[in-house]
Motif scaffolding. Structure first.
Motif, PDB file in Angstrom:
ATOM      1  N   VAL A  28     -73.158 -23.413 140.324  1.00  0.00           N
ATOM      2  CA  VAL A  28     -72.927 -22.197 139.537  1.00  0.00           C
ATOM      3  C   VAL A  28     -71.934 -22.480 138.423  1.00  0.00           C
ATOM      4  CG1 VAL A  28     -72.079 -19.817 139.599  1.00  0.00           C
ATOM      5  CG2 VAL A  28     -73.453 -20.697 141.496  1.00  0.00           C
ATOM      6  N   GLU A  31     -73.645 -24.388 135.756  1.00  0.00           N
ATOM      7  CA  GLU A  31     -74.554 -23.539 134.979  1.00  0.00           C
ATOM      8  C   GLU A  31     -73.767 -22.634 134.038  1.00  0.00           C
ATOM      9  OE1 GLU A  31     -78.482 -20.649 135.616  1.00  0.00           O
ATOM     10  OE2 GLU A  31     -77.357 -21.378 137.355  1.00  0.00           O
ATOM     11  N   ILE A  32     -72.613 -22.155 134.500  1.00  0.00           N
ATOM     12  CA  ILE A  32     -71.759 -21.341 133.630  1.00  0.00           C
ATOM     13  C   ILE A  32     -71.348 -22.134 132.395  1.00  0.00           C
ATOM     14  CG2 ILE A  32     -69.440 -20.325 133.425  1.00  0.00           C
ATOM     15  CD1 ILE A  32     -69.761 -19.350 136.322  1.00  0.00           C
ATOM     16  N   LYS A  97     -76.550 -13.313 130.977  1.00  0.00           N
ATOM     17  CA  LYS A  97     -76.713 -14.391 131.941  1.00  0.00           C
ATOM     18  C   LYS A  97     -75.360 -14.963 132.349  1.00  0.00           C
ATOM     19  CE  LYS A  97     -78.817 -17.555 134.367  1.00  0.00           C
ATOM     20  NZ  LYS A  97     -79.472 -17.216 135.661  1.00  0.00           N
ATOM     21  N   GLN A  98     -74.496 -15.172 131.360  1.00  0.00           N
ATOM     22  CA  GLN A  98     -73.179 -15.704 131.682  1.00  0.00           C
ATOM     23  C   GLN A  98     -72.387 -14.724 132.549  1.00  0.00           C
ATOM     24  OE1 GLN A  98     -70.301 -16.294 128.461  1.00  0.00           O
ATOM     25  NE2 GLN A  98     -69.700 -18.214 129.410  1.00  0.00           N
ATOM     26  N   LEU A 101     -73.568 -14.862 136.121  1.00  0.00           N
ATOM     27  CA  LEU A 101     -73.072 -16.063 136.801  1.00  0.00           C
ATOM     28  C   LEU A 101     -71.583 -15.949 137.111  1.00  0.00           C
ATOM     29  CD1 LEU A 101     -74.932 -18.741 134.653  1.00  0.00           C
ATOM     30  CD2 LEU A 101     -75.326 -18.296 137.093  1.00  0.00           C
ATOM     31  N   CYS A 104     -70.515 -14.230 140.238  1.00  0.00           N
ATOM     32  CA  CYS A 104     -70.742 -14.939 141.504  1.00  0.00           C
ATOM     33  C   CYS A 104     -69.488 -15.649 141.989  1.00  0.00           C
ATOM     34  CB  CYS A 104     -71.857 -15.972 141.346  1.00  0.00           C
ATOM     35  SG  CYS A 104     -73.483 -15.279 141.005  1.00  0.00           S
TER      36      CYS A 104
END
Length: 428
Positions: A28, A31-32, A97-98, A101, A104
């Motif tokens: 994660v 991906e961030i 999207k950011q 994420l 999370c």
């Protein structure tokens, strides 16, 4: 919410801190970082096109003033406008999207917080010795029933399992405990708040309960509109939202609030014999403390909150221990937590009556709560909270630790002025 700058500058630190919670979110975090890079590139592209659009727009009046043909420039403007609209839409998707994420990620535990789950919690110290009885002690359920303090059967009849009714001396003791707590906090300069019990989604989001723990609260849907609210699980959820989207001044800090509310939890009682009665329930009363502070003052504020909660239990004369929670046992939004746990003799274990926690800037980032420091620079505040206290385990602890051989219960001295009696005796 974790600071995106910290993730960019030191992703390995962020990954290691999260692992202390027994969570592996390396993918994660990666991906961030990837999405953040894409977002910054997209932002640069949009700003470049907007700068070009501004420059081109300045040419139009010049061309017209000179009697020239501006159709080619206007066509370019139209094309740029369409490209900007498309780029803005893409940027909005990337931002969403950011954000998804980032939500999370739990709060990062303080560096001195022990890694691991609750088995790694560390008892810090104890107050008083465990009570010793020269008779066969009773559990709080039997004591409360024999003294007419709690009606468990009728509570379950009208509200189901995990519910009870305070009555007689039980109701008066509950009210006495609450009055004692509130008066102590008022004497310490805290402002009393009576917040709504039904809150909007943003409150749960800022507190860090949503979206991850949205199924742990009671939701209420208005049948005549799309309005949807939830019942507060703790007054902290309301109090940390009081200054949402506000900019405070340095002189206003710290802000110190207390609130009395019932708390509504979907978590069901385990219904094991040792947790029957009031140990677990869907509704219980609590006085909550919350502070907003400058970052440099939050450690001192945390110490104050722990000390205040401890003092209440000490003045009630109850045996308890203070435990420092390991990272995996701290709640999602908190960087550190200490629990005050009272001794329940019939269960032979300690039960939490207060959690004192420091969220650092995690909740303030979600709620956009800032202050302007002495240098006129904007900073996020720190938020802290502590139960002061929850009563559903305090009352059982009082009843069990203060019980007498004849089935009576001695009233703690600090509660006697509220109740008007020294001893609660069995009903004839």
């Amino acid at each position: 919410m974790v600071d995106i700058k910290l993730i960019r500058d030191n992703p390995d630190y962020v990954k290691a801190a999260i692992k202390k919670r027994e969570m592996d979110l390396d993918s994660v975090v990666d991906e961030i970082l990837a999405v953040d890079k894409e977002r910054r590139e997209a932002t640069g592209a949009v700003e470049s096109k907007k700068a070009e659009q501004n420059a081109v727009s300045k040419e139009i009046p010049k061309i017209k003033k000179a009697g020239g043909d501006a159709s080619e420039v206007l066509a370019k403007m139209k094309k740029l406008s369409e490209e900007i609209k498309e780029a803005d839409a893409k940027l909005s998707e990337i931002n969403d999207k950011q954000q998804e994420l980032m939500l999370c990620l739990p709060n990062l535990p303080d560096e001195d917080v022990q890694a691991g789950g609750k088995e790694q919690n560390i008892p810090d110290h104890y107050f008083k010795e465990k009570p010793v009885f020269d008779f066969e002690p009773k559990n709080h359920v039997d004591l409360c029933e024999s003294l007419g303090m709690i009606d468990y059967q009728r509570g379950a009849k009208i509200a189901g399992n995990g519910a009870w009714i305070y009555r007689g001396w039980g109701a008066r003791m509950e009210w006495a405990i609450l009055n004692f707590f509130i008066n102590e906090h008022l004497a310490d300069g805290y402002e009393l708040i009576l917040p709504p019990h039904m809150l909007n989604y943003e409150c749960g989001y800022v507190a860090g309960q949503f979206p991850k723990f949205g199924d742990e609260v009671y939701w209420i849907q208005n049948p005549t509109s799309t309005d949807k609210k939830f019942m507060l699980p703790t007054a902290e959820t309301a109090l940390v939202n009081l200054h949402r989207d506000e900019i405070l001044t340095a002189d206003e800090l710290p802000k110190k609030y207390i609130a009395y509310t019932p708390c509504y939890r979907r978590e069901a009682g385990s219904y094991r014999s040792e947790e029957r009665g009031m140990i677990r329930g869907h509704q219980f009363n609590k006085v909550e403390m919350v502070q907003y502070t400058k970052p440099e003052d939050s450690d001192a504020a945390f110490k104050e909150l722990v000390g205040k909660a401890e003092r209440l239990v000490q003045e009630l004369g109850l045996h308890y221990r203070l435990s420092r929670l390991a990272a995996g046992d701290c709640s999602f939004s908190m960087a550190r937590t200490y629990d005050i746990e009272v001794w329940i003799p019939s269960m032979g274990i300690y039960k939490e009556v207060s959690s004192a926690s420091n969220a650092r800037s995690y909740q303030a980032r979600r709620g956009n709560v800032k202050f302007r420091d002495e240098n006129k620079k904007l900073q996020f505040v720190h938020t802290l909270n502590a139960s002061g206290l929850a009563t559903s385990r305090v009352l059982p602890a009082i009843v069990e630790q203060y019980q007498n051989a004849d089935g009576s219960v001695t009233v703690p001295e600090v509660l006697r002025k509220y109740m008007g009696v020294d001893v609660i005796k069995p009903q004839d």
